[in-house]
Scaffold this active site. Structure first.
Site, PDB file in Angstrom:
ATOM      1  N   LYS A  56      26.576  79.472  -7.634  1.00  0.00           N
ATOM      2  CA  LYS A  56      27.758  80.058  -6.265  1.00  0.00           C
ATOM      3  C   LYS A  56      27.442  79.647  -4.998  1.00  0.00           C
ATOM      4  CE  LYS A  56      30.479  83.913  -6.158  1.00  0.00           C
ATOM      5  NZ  LYS A  56      30.760  85.443  -6.797  1.00  0.00           N
ATOM      6  N   ALA A  87      38.283  81.317  -2.494  1.00  0.00           N
ATOM      7  CA  ALA A  87      38.524  81.686  -1.165  1.00  0.00           C
ATOM      8  C   ALA A  87      37.399  81.466   0.066  1.00  0.00           C
ATOM      9  CB  ALA A  87      39.635  82.488  -0.550  1.00  0.00           C
ATOM     10  N   GLU A  88      36.165  82.023  -0.733  1.00  0.00           N
ATOM     11  CA  GLU A  88      35.175  82.220   0.199  1.00  0.00           C
ATOM     12  C   GLU A  88      34.005  80.889  -0.588  1.00  0.00           C
ATOM     13  OE1 GLU A  88      34.076  85.942   1.688  1.00  0.00           O
ATOM     14  OE2 GLU A  88      36.225  85.950   2.851  1.00  0.00           O
ATOM     15  N   ALA A  89      34.435  80.843  -2.041  1.00  0.00           N
ATOM     16  CA  ALA A  89      32.827  80.679  -2.906  1.00  0.00           C
ATOM     17  C   ALA A  89      33.444  79.796  -4.168  1.00  0.00           C
ATOM     18  CB  ALA A  89      32.651  81.436  -3.554  1.00  0.00           C
ATOM     19  N   ARG A  90      32.786  78.546  -4.441  1.00  0.00           N
ATOM     20  CA  ARG A  90      32.763  77.193  -5.371  1.00  0.00           C
ATOM     21  C   ARG A  90      32.165  77.705  -6.071  1.00  0.00           C
ATOM     22  NH1 ARG A  90      34.888  74.045  -1.096  1.00  0.00           N
ATOM     23  NH2 ARG A  90      33.160  73.794  -0.330  1.00  0.00           N
ATOM     24  N   VAL A  91      32.539  78.308  -7.967  1.00  0.00           N
ATOM     25  CA  VAL A  91      31.282  78.450  -8.675  1.00  0.00           C
ATOM     26  C   VAL A  91      31.313  77.197  -9.266  1.00  0.00           C
ATOM     27  CG1 VAL A  91      31.287  79.797 -10.294  1.00  0.00           C
ATOM     28  CG2 VAL A  91      31.621  81.063  -8.913  1.00  0.00           C
ATOM     29  N   LYS A 111      35.356  77.621 -10.926  1.00  0.00           N
ATOM     30  CA  LYS A 111      36.409  78.060 -10.628  1.00  0.00           C
ATOM     31  C   LYS A 111      36.326  78.165  -8.598  1.00  0.00           C
ATOM     32  CE  LYS A 111      38.722  81.986  -8.488  1.00  0.00           C
ATOM     33  NZ  LYS A 111      37.820  83.764  -8.350  1.00  0.00           N
ATOM     34  N   ASP A 136      34.350  95.210  -6.034  1.00  0.00           N
ATOM     35  CA  ASP A 136      36.094  94.704  -6.525  1.00  0.00           C
ATOM     36  C   ASP A 136      35.588  94.426  -8.109  1.00  0.00           C
ATOM     37  OD1 ASP A 136      37.183  92.425  -5.921  1.00  0.00           O
ATOM     38  OD2 ASP A 136      36.169  90.455  -6.485  1.00  0.00           O
TER      39      ASP A 136
END
Ligand SMILES: Nc1ncnc2c1ncn2[C@@H]1O[C@H](COP(=O)(O)OP(=O)(O)OP(=O)(O)O)[C@@H](O)[C@H]1O
Ligand SMILES: [Mg+2]
Length: 217
Positions: free
Chosen positions: A29, A12-16, A9, A128
């Site tokens: 992450k 907007a703020e992280a790549r997993v 994934k 969240d």
């Protein structure tokens, strides 16, 4: 990023990523810099989110709440290595298999309610709650809470009520005809959360406020 990893994934703020860690499959992450923010401020904010996430995950782990085990936190690289949970999200479960048997849906609702009750009992506010941030273990069907990037510790009834309200909005907007299921979640929550009476009472106030705000536009 190290080779052999698969991006699952890009947010907007992280790549997993899914990749190896000590001979096992792990979730990696990584939070990244935002070009529009001042580099020093950005580093601070990114570090804070990584620490918040790792700290809340660890707090849940200690209380035996089903969450991914944290393997390693690399603050310099803004990366958390954690347990990979094979399974699907509650979102995919509800979207791809709508109208499952009432009994199966009830089981999932109870598992969600219990998990949320246990999390609030140790004063972790998720921040969240969506159906994408609830995973179902392939092996046992247990519900696992993930994505603690906006989490914090608070004893306030209000914060817990808002947490539930966020999930309720997520249910209403993404999953039609799940009112019964959400009511079952709250029922199970009510049985497992210590201050549930006050929290559920406060949830009614939060809903009213939300309605007023949407009427005012
Ligand atoms: N431990 C895990 N095991 C299996 N899948 C995971 C795990 N953590 C994340 N995922 C998958 O990756 C997706 C994105 O992860 P996550 O929700 O943590 O990131 P995000 O929503 O991009 O983050 P944030 O909201 O903190 O910016 C999840 O919806 C889930 O499908
Ligand atoms: Mg998420």
């Amino acid at each position: 990023m190290i080779p052999d990893v698969q991006l699952i994934k890009q947010g907007a703020e992280a790549r997993v990523y899914l990749g190896p860690f000590c001979q096992r499959q792990a979730i990696i992450k990584e939070r990244f810099a935002k070009a529009y923010r001042h580099p020093t401020l950005d580093k601070k904010l990114t570090s804070r989110r990584v620490i918040q996430e790792a700290r809340c995950l660890y707090r849940c782990q200690k209380a035996l709440i089903d969450t991914p085990t944290v393997y390693l936190v690399d603050l310099d690289q803004s990366v958390i290595y954690m347990e990979y949970i094979p399974g699907i999200s509650v979102r995919d479960y509800l979207v791809t298999e709508p109208g499952q048997e009432a009994e199966a849906q009830h089981r999932v609702a109870v598992a969600i309610g219990k998990a949320l009750g246990a999390m609030h009992n140790i004063d972790v506010i998720h921040g969240d709650l969506t159906t994408s941030n609830l995973l179902m273990r392939e092996t046992s069907g247990a519900v696992v809470l993930i994505d603690f990037g906006l989490s914090y510790v608070s004893q306030l009834i209000e914060d817990k009520a808002v947490d539930l309200y966020v999930l309720e909005r997520a249910f209403v907007s993404t999953h039609p005809n799940t009112e019964v299921m959400f009511a079952q979640i709250l029922e199970a929550y009510g049985e497992s959360s210590k201050a549930s009476k006050q929290i559920l009472k406060k949830l009614e106030d939060v809903r009213l406020r939300g309605r007023k705000r949407s009427m005012l536009g």
